[in-house]
Design a protein around this motif. Structure first.
Motif, PDB file in Angstrom:
ATOM      1  N   UNK A   1       0.270 -13.350  -4.772  1.00 56.39           N
ATOM      2  CA  UNK A   1       1.418 -13.806  -3.935  1.00 56.39           C
ATOM      3  C   UNK A   1       2.385 -12.910  -3.535  1.00 56.39           C
ATOM      4  N   UNK A   2       2.325 -11.546  -3.817  1.00 59.42           N
ATOM      5  CA  UNK A   2       3.552 -10.765  -3.731  1.00 59.42           C
ATOM      6  C   UNK A   2       3.176  -9.735  -2.417  1.00 59.42           C
ATOM      7  N   UNK A   3       4.297  -9.264  -1.711  1.00 54.72           N
ATOM      8  CA  UNK A   3       3.949  -8.415  -0.459  1.00 54.72           C
ATOM      9  C   UNK A   3       3.249  -7.070  -1.157  1.00 54.72           C
ATOM     10  N   UNK A   4       2.512  -6.661  -0.232  1.00 51.30           N
ATOM     11  CA  UNK A   4       1.861  -5.268  -0.709  1.00 51.30           C
ATOM     12  C   UNK A   4       1.611  -4.418   0.570  1.00 51.30           C
ATOM     13  N   UNK A   5       1.468  -3.236   0.720  1.00 53.07           N
ATOM     14  CA  UNK A   5       1.083  -2.388   1.709  1.00 53.07           C
ATOM     15  C   UNK A   5      -0.368  -2.923   2.066  1.00 53.07           C
ATOM     16  N   UNK A   6      -0.520  -2.945   3.248  1.00 54.33           N
ATOM     17  CA  UNK A   6      -1.976  -3.314   3.610  1.00 54.33           C
ATOM     18  C   UNK A   6      -2.126  -4.624   3.810  1.00 54.33           C
ATOM     19  N   UNK A   7      -1.616  -5.448   3.224  1.00 54.26           N
ATOM     20  CA  UNK A   7      -1.646  -6.843   3.268  1.00 54.26           C
ATOM     21  C   UNK A   7      -0.982  -7.478   4.567  1.00 54.26           C
ATOM     22  N   UNK A   8      -2.106  -8.309   5.186  1.00 54.38           N
ATOM     23  CA  UNK A   8      -1.348  -8.699   6.564  1.00 54.38           C
ATOM     24  C   UNK A   8      -0.161  -9.713   6.219  1.00 54.38           C
ATOM     25  N   UNK A   9       0.650 -10.140   7.439  1.00 53.45           N
ATOM     26  CA  UNK A   9       1.797 -11.009   6.943  1.00 53.45           C
ATOM     27  C   UNK A   9       1.607 -12.365   6.911  1.00 53.45           C
ATOM     28  N   UNK A  10       2.328 -13.134   6.516  1.00 51.41           N
ATOM     29  CA  UNK A  10       2.210 -14.609   6.424  1.00 51.41           C
ATOM     30  C   UNK A  10       1.749 -15.010   4.990  1.00 51.41           C
ATOM     31  N   UNK A  11       1.315 -16.219   5.119  1.00 48.53           N
ATOM     32  CA  UNK A  11       0.789 -16.860   3.792  1.00 48.53           C
ATOM     33  C   UNK A  11      -0.424 -17.858   4.609  1.00 48.53           C
ATOM     34  N   UNK A  12      -1.478 -17.696   3.806  1.00 47.30           N
ATOM     35  CA  UNK A  12      -2.782 -18.358   4.005  1.00 47.30           C
ATOM     36  C   UNK A  12      -3.529 -18.620   2.724  1.00 47.30           C
TER      37      UNK A  12
END
Length: 474
Positions: free
Chosen positions: A409-420
């Motif tokens: 669930x939480x933002x992290x370097x390398x993860x693409x933006x948004x929710x899916x």
């Protein structure tokens, strides 16, 4: 190797980037070998069991590393994963195109399809057969040899350009930083937000300044709370012009993808890409979409103009400046002030009550149980690739397993933006063999400072419920 983890879940604790391409290459070899056996059949002997079922299972070994790679690319990123994604996209695309455009394979599928009424198939088999047959038609099985060669080129180009396009957005978003030298420019922001900006700058080797980015709620915080209008403008213009510079320029890529899709759609007999992609979706045709959206557009635009006029009138009064004109970088700021004027300060305090664990267990999972009798229980024995990822076992009202949910669930370097919502493995059944799904949810909720409680905004709560709806379908 088959996984010995519960549900046959991927062993993320053992998988390394260097393992992925060899696994994909082995999967392709197994896929080609399975297809060769099917291809040797005589169309007169073709049945659902000896054509459609083995076609469905032929890439089962390839599915595993492809799913793992797709999951890591979206949630973890990294140069090695992106490089492998580009390399594997070309290999797997060629392998699948070779089968979809194989005249002999299509002849077998068509033979089964043409004899479907007399084959004694049940509703599930008929639906599966119909989807398989249609996928070959939509994939170019009826095209000429020359068109098939061009289709292979189009599919490869679209796949590679889409990967680059998405990665450009991720990298441009994560690499952006605006260093603020004057603390007065941050007036209006919460103390904890300022502290986070200072820590961000210190980690990047810049002491005594504040680093503002686009991730972990930085952008939304500034746009909603910073009183300095020029800071909001600078951040807004930077955000809306991402991927318009030389390093991560998506402008030509976007045009290329649109034109390549159009060419492919027309080659397959469709007027445009919308007609092609909507054919297998609920709307069916672009005309049906327009029937729904155009009247809605007119109503929404009228409401939008009225809301803008109200907001601008409020801003003029708030600033005591009759010449004030509302700009895009002002909307979030004055909307918050207007909400507070209308409803008081309690609305903004709601976040203090939205603990992540409570929202998840007493909100999302509670509703799933009340509506559908589904229970979700956390499992700590399922391998994951990052400590952020939580896993849950889903069971129905009778206690029968439904599959696993991976929650990240939480933002992290390398993860693409948004929710899916996606999946590492879909549900399947053939005869007595049932394979349960592995469903994933990924979000970019703001990360709490160390030692602080994980609190969600109302929009993040809505997002979690929304994505969990997709997970239920999976």
């Amino acid at each position: 190797m088959p996984s010995e983890a519960p549900y046959g879940a991927p062993r993320f604790d053992r998988i390394h980037a260097a393992d992925i391409m060899p696994a994909i290459e082995e999967g392709i070899r197994a896929y080609k070998a399975g297809i060769a056996k099917i291809r040797a059949l005589d169309p007169a002997e073709a049945t659902f069991e000896n054509v459609v079922v083995p076609l469905d299972r032929a890439d089962s070994l390839l599915d595993v590393p492809r799913a793992v790679l797709g999951y890591l690319k979206s949630n973890f990123g990294g140069d090695s994963i992106i490089r492998i994604s580009l390399e594997s996209a070309q290999l797997t695309g060629e392998a699948y195109d070779a089968v979809t455009l194989d005249t002999a394979i299509f002849r077998l599928v068509k033979a089964v399809y043409d004899r479907r009424d007399a084959a004694g198939l049940d509703s599930l088999q008929l639906r599966t057969l119909g989807k398989v047959y249609r996928s070959y038609i939509r994939g170019g099985a009826l095209c000429t040899p020359g068109q098939k060669e061009r289709l292979k080129e189009l599919n490869r180009e679209i796949s590679l350009k889409r990967i680059r396009h998405g990665q450009n957005i991720t990298q441009a978003t994560q690499e952006f930083v605006l260093y603020v030298q004057d603390s007065s420019l941050l007036d209006g922001l919460a103390g904890t937000t300022r502290q986070r900006f200072a820590r961000n700058a210190a980690r990047q080797g810049h002491q005594g300044v504040w680093a503002v980015g686009f991730t972990n709620g930085d952008y939304a915080s500034v746009m909603a709370s910073a009183t300095n209008r020029d800071l909001r403008r600078r951040l807004y213009e930077a955000y809306t012009s991402r991927c318009m510079d030389r390093k991560y320029d998506n402008r030509q890529l976007s045009v290329d993808i649109v034109n390549l899709r159009l060419e492919r759609a027309r080659m397959l007999g469709y007027e445009n890409y919308a007609a092609y992609t909507l054919e297998t979706n609920m709307a069916g045709t672009p005309e049906k979409v327009r029937e729904l959206l155009l009247p809605l557009k007119d109503a929404a635009a009228g409401k939008g103009r009225a809301e803008r006029a109200e907001l601008e009138a409020f801003a003029v009064k708030y600033e005591r400046d009759s010449a004030f004109r509302l700009e895009p970088w002002d909307v979030a700021f004055y909307s918050g002030k207007l909400r507070k004027a209308k409803f008081g300060s309690e609305l903004g305090r709601m976040r203090n009550y939205l603990f992540f664990d409570n929202v998840l267990n007493d909100g999302v999972f509670y509703v799933a149980n009340r509506l559908f009798g589904i229970t979700l229980t956390q499992r700590t024995d399922i391998p994951v690739f990052h400590p952020d990822v939580l896993t849950f076992e889903a069971k129905d009202a009778e206690g029968r397993p439904l599959g696993l949910l991976y929650l990240d669930c939480f933002v992290r370097k390398g993860k693409r933006g948004g929710a899916w919502c996606s999946r590492l493995r879909g549900y399947s059944c053939a005869g007595e063999r049932e394979v349960l799904p592995l469903v994933t949810i990924s979000c970019n909720f703001s990360r709490a400072a160390e030692g602080r409680p994980k609190l969600l905004s109302t929009s993040e709560v809505k997002t979690l419920f929304h994505e969990f709806g997709h997970a239920l379908a999976g």
